[in-house]
Design an enzyme around this catalytic site. Structure first.
Site, PDB file in Angstrom:
ATOM      1  CE  LYS A  75     -13.014  59.448  24.802  1.00  0.00           C
ATOM      2  NZ  LYS A  75     -13.923  58.624  25.626  1.00  0.00           N
ATOM      3  CB  THR A  76      -8.200  61.046  30.017  1.00  0.00           C
ATOM      4  OG1 THR A  76      -9.364  61.665  29.478  1.00  0.00           O
ATOM      5  CG2 THR A  76      -7.304  62.086  30.653  1.00  0.00           C
ATOM      6  CG  ASP A 120     -11.355  64.969  26.628  1.00  0.00           C
ATOM      7  OD1 ASP A 120     -11.681  64.115  25.794  1.00  0.00           O
ATOM      8  OD2 ASP A 120     -11.738  64.937  27.811  1.00  0.00           O
ATOM      9  CB  THR A 169     -17.865  61.082  22.805  1.00  0.00           C
ATOM     10  OG1 THR A 169     -18.232  62.422  22.488  1.00  0.00           O
ATOM     11  CG2 THR A 169     -17.225  61.040  24.170  1.00  0.00           C
ATOM     12  NE  ARG A 228     -14.866  59.229  34.335  1.00  0.00           N
ATOM     13  CZ  ARG A 228     -14.579  59.710  33.129  1.00  0.00           C
ATOM     14  NH1 ARG A 228     -15.484  59.666  32.182  1.00  0.00           N
ATOM     15  NH2 ARG A 228     -13.399  60.232  32.883  1.00  0.00           N
TER      16      ARG A 228
HETATM   17  P1  ADP Z   1     -12.239  58.901  29.162  1.00  0.00           P
HETATM   18  O1  ADP Z   1     -11.119  59.883  28.934  1.00  0.00           O
HETATM   19  O2  ADP Z   1     -12.427  57.965  28.011  1.00  0.00           O
HETATM   20  O3  ADP Z   1     -13.534  59.562  29.573  1.00  0.00           O
HETATM   21  P2  ADP Z   1     -10.644  58.053  31.427  1.00  0.00           P
HETATM   22  O4  ADP Z   1      -9.350  57.744  30.774  1.00  0.00           O
HETATM   23  O5  ADP Z   1     -10.715  59.363  32.163  1.00  0.00           O
HETATM   24  O6  ADP Z   1     -11.841  57.943  30.380  1.00  0.00           O
HETATM   25  O7  ADP Z   1     -10.973  56.827  32.395  1.00  0.00           O
HETATM   26  C1  ADP Z   1     -11.843  56.951  33.510  1.00  0.00           C
HETATM   27  C2  ADP Z   1     -11.300  56.147  34.675  1.00  0.00           C
HETATM   28  O8  ADP Z   1     -11.441  54.766  34.387  1.00  0.00           O
HETATM   29  C3  ADP Z   1      -9.810  56.390  34.941  1.00  0.00           C
HETATM   30  O9  ADP Z   1      -9.629  56.940  36.201  1.00  0.00           O
HETATM   31  C4  ADP Z   1      -9.149  55.041  34.970  1.00  0.00           C
HETATM   32  O10 ADP Z   1      -8.706  54.772  36.278  1.00  0.00           O
HETATM   33  C5  ADP Z   1     -10.250  54.051  34.656  1.00  0.00           C
HETATM   34  N1  ADP Z   1      -9.893  53.279  33.468  1.00  0.00           N
HETATM   35  C6  ADP Z   1     -10.279  53.529  32.208  1.00  0.00           C
HETATM   36  N2  ADP Z   1      -9.845  52.592  31.366  1.00  0.00           N
HETATM   37  C7  ADP Z   1      -9.150  51.709  32.117  1.00  0.00           C
HETATM   38  C8  ADP Z   1      -8.460  50.494  31.813  1.00  0.00           C
HETATM   39  N3  ADP Z   1      -8.424  50.005  30.573  1.00  0.00           N
HETATM   40  N4  ADP Z   1      -7.843  49.839  32.824  1.00  0.00           N
HETATM   41  C9  ADP Z   1      -7.920  50.319  34.082  1.00  0.00           C
HETATM   42  N5  ADP Z   1      -8.569  51.451  34.436  1.00  0.00           N
HETATM   43  C10 ADP Z   1      -9.179  52.146  33.464  1.00  0.00           C
END
Ligand code: ADP
Length: 366
Positions: A75-76, A120, A169, A228
């Site tokens: 998401k981030t 977030d 979430t 992650r």
């Molecule tokens: P969330 O905000 O949903 O908790 P993040 O965007 O922080 O998740 O993602 C966590 C890590 O996973 C990031 O550092 C990123 O490198 C990796 N990641 C997440 N989704 C992907 C994707 N679709 N392709 C490549 N790397 C991803």
């Protein structure tokens, strides 16, 4: 009854989906910077691409975007990509950081034209801030209340147009009026092993690691559908290879590294296996009450319910029924045991109870 040492999940789990301080630096270096490099989530990616393209063609700020889904799925990363693709600055904050309407007013009034504001955990914002956000999203305006009681007056303040990217979430916890103000909502799903292999290939390239295809599959299968976790496990494999002087990482090396950290072939860690093993060995596959099960593994009830259970249920290893927790056939198989003839999951009444249980959202993702 042998009781494991309590609180084995006190510190961050290797297979926990939430990010921690340790992850931040590595994550920043591995985040894909464009939609093209963002692996998987085909539908969300295609729809988002359309939203961004349309905004560029219209020369207007993009619609507000809501991204929902469990932690660690991107998401981030997507919020960062949106800002990058629109070529505008990005401001990052989160629901828990905005406890007063004034906190939000300060952020909103300092945005520049077209900026992307990423919030977030938007479901954790305070109610007054949430109400201020409604108007800001719709009319790019807020009312600032000055003074108290009868003498209070509200001063309208115009805001520059901006794009809000909210992440949650728990989409179900968002009030309807807030949800309705997003022009686009994308729900992120867990990744397949093949998709995680692509994430890992890209990360390994950036980290300058040489790995065989089988090694990628090995790490991907243990990553619980979550990029992650995949990147975190890759880091452990990298450390292991460095210490053991392994230059070309094959499946055996990757497997040995992750076995050492007690993450098994299906991505279960020690807590997950303890829960499963207690359920199968001490309670004959259940049904057993959650608190009894928790005592048997020496953990808090909440830990078992929110940390271990969601993944075990998702994997079809454990079932929740009104009469308690039961082990599913896959649980015995995973532990290398024969399924007993009279296992609870075979009981038609319990089976029906399982099937009719509401499809609740992952409680670990609050
Ligand atoms: P969330 O905000 O949903 O908790 P993040 O965007 O922080 O998740 O993602 C966590 C890590 O996973 C990031 O550092 C990123 O490198 C990796 N990641 C997440 N989704 C992907 C994707 N679709 N392709 C490549 N790397 C991803």
């Amino acid at each position: 009854m042998a009781v494991e040492e309590r609180g084995s999940v006190g510190q961050q789990r290797l297979v926990g989906a939430e990010g921690d301080y340790d992850d931040q630096q590595l994550e920043a270096s591995l985040r894909p910077g464009t939609l093209h490099d963002f692996v998987g989530q085909k539908r969300v990616r295609a729809q988002l691409s359309l939203v961004l393209e349309a905004s560029k063609l219209r020369g207007r700020t993009a619609d507000h975007v809501l991204l929902s889904g469990p932690p660690g799925l991107g998401k981030t990363t997507l919020a960062m990509i949106i800002a990058q693709e629109l070529d505008v600055p990005l401001r990052i904050s989160s629901g828990p950081a905005i406890q007063h309407a004034g906190d939000l007013a300060a952020i909103l009034s300092s945005l520049t034209h077209g900026e992307v504001l990423f919030l977030d955990e938007i479901h954790r914002m305070s109610r007054p801030a949430e109400e201020m956000l409604y108007m800001a999203m719709e009319d790019f305006r807020v009312d600032i209340v000055v003074g108290k009681g009868a003498g209070a007056t509200s001063i309208p303040l115009d805001l520059p147009p901006f794009t809000l990217v909210g992440a949650t979430t728990r989409a179900g916890l968002l009030p309807g009026p807030l949800r309705d103000r997003f022009g686009f909502t994308g729900h992120l799903e867990f990744y397949s092993v093949e998709e995680l292999e692509l994430v890992l290939r890209r990360s390994a390239g950036l980290l300058d690691l040489t790995m065989t295809s089988e090694a990628f599959t090995e790490v991907a299968s243990r990553s619980r559908g979550t990029p992650r976790i995949a990147n975190r496990l890759l880091r452990r494999v990298r450390d292991w290879a460095l210490v053991h002087g392994v230059e070309r990482i094959d499946a055996r090396a990757a497997g040995s590294a992750l076995d050492m950290y007690e993450v098994d072939a299906r991505g279960l860690d020690r807590l997950d296996r303890n829960v499963l093993s207690a359920l199968v060995n001490k309670f004959n596959g259940g049904p057993v009450g959650l608190s009894t099960l928790a005592i048997a593994v020496g953990e808090e009830t909440e830990t078992v319910e929110t940390v271990a259970e969601p993944f075990l249920v998702r994997e079809g290893l454990l079932g929740r029924t009104p009469r308690g927790r039961i082990a599913m056939a896959a649980a015995w198989e995973h532990l290398g045991l024969d399924v007993p003839e009279h296992a609870a999951f075979k009981d038609p009444a319990l089976k029906t109870a399982l099937a009719t249980e509401p499809d609740s959202e992952d409680p670990s993702s609050t």
